[in-house]
Scaffold this active site. Structure first.
Site, PDB file in Angstrom:
ATOM      1  N   LYS A  96      12.902   3.342   7.451  1.00  0.00           N
ATOM      2  CA  LYS A  96      12.932   4.811   7.600  1.00  0.00           C
ATOM      3  C   LYS A  96      13.185   5.413   6.242  1.00  0.00           C
ATOM      4  CE  LYS A  96      12.905   8.604   9.964  1.00  0.00           C
ATOM      5  NZ  LYS A  96      11.825   9.029   9.019  1.00  0.00           N
ATOM      6  N   GLN A 117      17.977   4.281   0.109  1.00  0.00           N
ATOM      7  CA  GLN A 117      17.816   4.627   1.523  1.00  0.00           C
ATOM      8  C   GLN A 117      18.456   3.583   2.440  1.00  0.00           C
ATOM      9  OE1 GLN A 117      15.414   7.515   1.706  1.00  0.00           O
ATOM     10  NE2 GLN A 117      16.532   7.906   3.590  1.00  0.00           N
ATOM     11  N   LYS A 132      10.647   3.683   1.645  1.00  0.00           N
ATOM     12  CA  LYS A 132      10.238   4.920   0.967  1.00  0.00           C
ATOM     13  C   LYS A 132       8.794   4.781   0.536  1.00  0.00           C
ATOM     14  CE  LYS A 132      12.247   8.790  -0.381  1.00  0.00           C
ATOM     15  NZ  LYS A 132      13.479   9.435   0.098  1.00  0.00           N
ATOM     16  N   ASP A 172       9.732  14.259   1.659  1.00  0.00           N
ATOM     17  CA  ASP A 172      10.602  14.211   0.484  1.00  0.00           C
ATOM     18  C   ASP A 172       9.979  15.249  -0.468  1.00  0.00           C
ATOM     19  OD1 ASP A 172      12.886  12.265  -0.666  1.00  0.00           O
ATOM     20  OD2 ASP A 172      11.542  12.694  -2.320  1.00  0.00           O
TER      21      ASP A 172
END
Ligand code: GLU
Length: 451
Positions: A96, A117, A132, A172
């Site tokens: 994720k 993350q 990511k 993002d």
């Protein structure tokens, strides 16, 4: 029994090996360095963490995908960008993490973000692994049709690597509601499946209420928790906020709701200082509706606001600093200026915005410093709540989501604070966040064997 200094030597050796294996990835090495240098006490206390190559495995992504993204602009010219997805660690749940579309994106940047993350997502306690992705594409200045064609081309490759139980991207920098819509449409078309494969979707077709607000709101809640720990609050405080994207906008909104006043925002051309406090309706109009720049804010706002071309918000005196733009945007000179001006709390809305020497200065000065892994985890936490709502085919009220978010941020604060105390570093939220995140991932990896 392993001593703390033996552990430090082992960690230093590991770091050298990781540096040798990943040349020309300075942001990734910075992120790894920052975590490994705080782990010595936990590895000395629990040597089983050092043994089955656990740190080596943690620092090597499970999978890294790089692909060509060809697309045509409105004049018919073909462009070729590069796409990335780094699936870093899935011990706690599906990968994720967001997608970043910005010219500065390269493999090292995506690896740094994916590495961070892992720990951030672990701190939420919500069963999500770390990943990511992104591209060196610049959406700014492109038409909606060009952004759509780019997103469709990007997803035409990415779709085979993701899925609701495998990997769930989100936004993002450069990826907001518009881009998520186009990406989701193409995924659904190719796979013939409506599944919770992306978060940050539009409200009305699976997006969670409060997801756009969550990162900024969460960071202010984290800053408030750090102040509360010191017997203080946000009421009447002045804040400097950098950036003018989604994180900055909702940081400013939550500060106002809690009685504080944000006086700055910025973009790559410079910053705005507004002595009356940033007018949110005007900022939202310029950024969210017109997709404009912050100098327009100063032009339209009148006498209270001034645009400082090329300047940095950190020169404006404030009690609270909330870096909410991008990595390494606050260096040791900026930290010295903020400390000189009496800053009390620094909390990271962006990922790794503070350089390591600046973090050291804040900590030496006794300033409460909230690292992004903890402080900006509200965004991904509400993404996980969006997944939960999609799976249940339901949608929660804004109040319910915000209540959950508040609970999660307070919980992360308590976890980081208590972990730091337990390992002999009271008040050090960097150590607390790294160790607490690490313990959760490491325990899951140990239980699941050498994979
Ligand atoms: N890009 C955000 C972050 O840095 C959100 C990721 C998500 O919602 O999955 O955490």
């Amino acid at each position: 029994m392993t001593t703390r200094s033996e552990t430090k030597t082992t960690l230093a050796q590991l770091l050298t090996e990781i540096e040798d294996r990943n040349p020309a990835q300075p942001e990734f090495l910075q992120a790894v360095h920052e975590v490994l240098e705080t782990l010595a006490p936990v590895i000395a206390a629990r040597p089983e963490y050092a043994e089955p190559g656990l740190i080596e495995r943690l620092c090597e992504p499970e999978r890294q995908v790089m692909f060509r993204v060809p697309w045509q602009d409105d004049r018919g010219r073909v462009h070729v960008n590069r796409g990335f997805r780094v699936e870093f660690n899935s011990a706690l749940g599906p990968y994720k993490g967001g997608l970043r579309f910005h010219p500065s994106v390269n493999l090292g940047v995506i690896k740094f973000l994916g590495f961070e993350q892992i720990f951030k997502n672990a701190l939420t306690g919500l069963g999500i692994g770390g990943g990511k992705g992104g591209s060196d594409f610049q959406p700014h200045g492109r038409s909606d049709a060009e952004v759509m064609r780019f997103c469709q081309s990007f997803m035409t490759e990415l779709y085979r690597h993701i899925g609701e139980h495998t990997d769930v991207p989100a936004g993002d920098i450069g990826v907001g509601g518009r881009e998520i819509g186009y990406l989701f449409g193409q995924y659904r078309r190719i796979t013939n499946r409506w599944e919770s494969v992306l978060t940050g979707k539009g409200q009305g077709w699976g997006g969670s209420l409060i997801r756009p607000e969550a990162t900024g709101y969460g960071n202010v809640l984290f800053a408030a928790a750090m102040l509360r720990q010191r017997g203080e609050d946000l009421e009447g405080r002045t804040a400097v906020v950098s950036g003018s994207g989604n994180v900055a906008i909702y940081t400013i909104e939550k500060l106002a709701a809690l009685g504080a006043n944000a006086v700055t925002c910025s973009d790559s051309s410079g910053y705005v200082v507004d002595e009356k406090g940033i007018d949110l309706d005007l900022l939202k109009q310029i950024k969210e509706v017109e997709r404009g720049r912050v100098d327009t804010y100063a032009e339209r706002r009148g006498a209270s606001a001034r645009f400082v071309p090329g300047g940095r918000v950190w020169e404006v005196p404030a009690d609270i600093a909330l870096p909410s733009a991008t990595q390494n945007e606050l260096n040791s000179d900026d930290a010295a200026t903020l400390i000189g001006n009496g800053v009390k709390v620094v909390s990271e809305g962006a990922n790794m915005p503070t350089t390591p020497d600046a973090v050291d200065l804040f900590q030496q000065a006794g300033i409460a410093f909230g690292p992004g892994k903890a402080a900006n985890a509200g965004g991904v936490a509400v993404s996980a709540l969006e997944m939960a709502q999609n799976h249940a085919r339901t949608s929660w009220t804004a109040d319910r989501v915000e209540e959950e978010l508040t609970h999660i941020m307070n919980d992360i604060h308590t976890t980081c604070h208590e972990t730091a105390e337990r390992y002999g570093a009271p008040g050090d939220y960097v150590t607390g966040a790294n160790i607490a995140g690490f313990e959760r991932v490491a325990d899951a990896m140990l239980a699941q064997g050498v994979i």
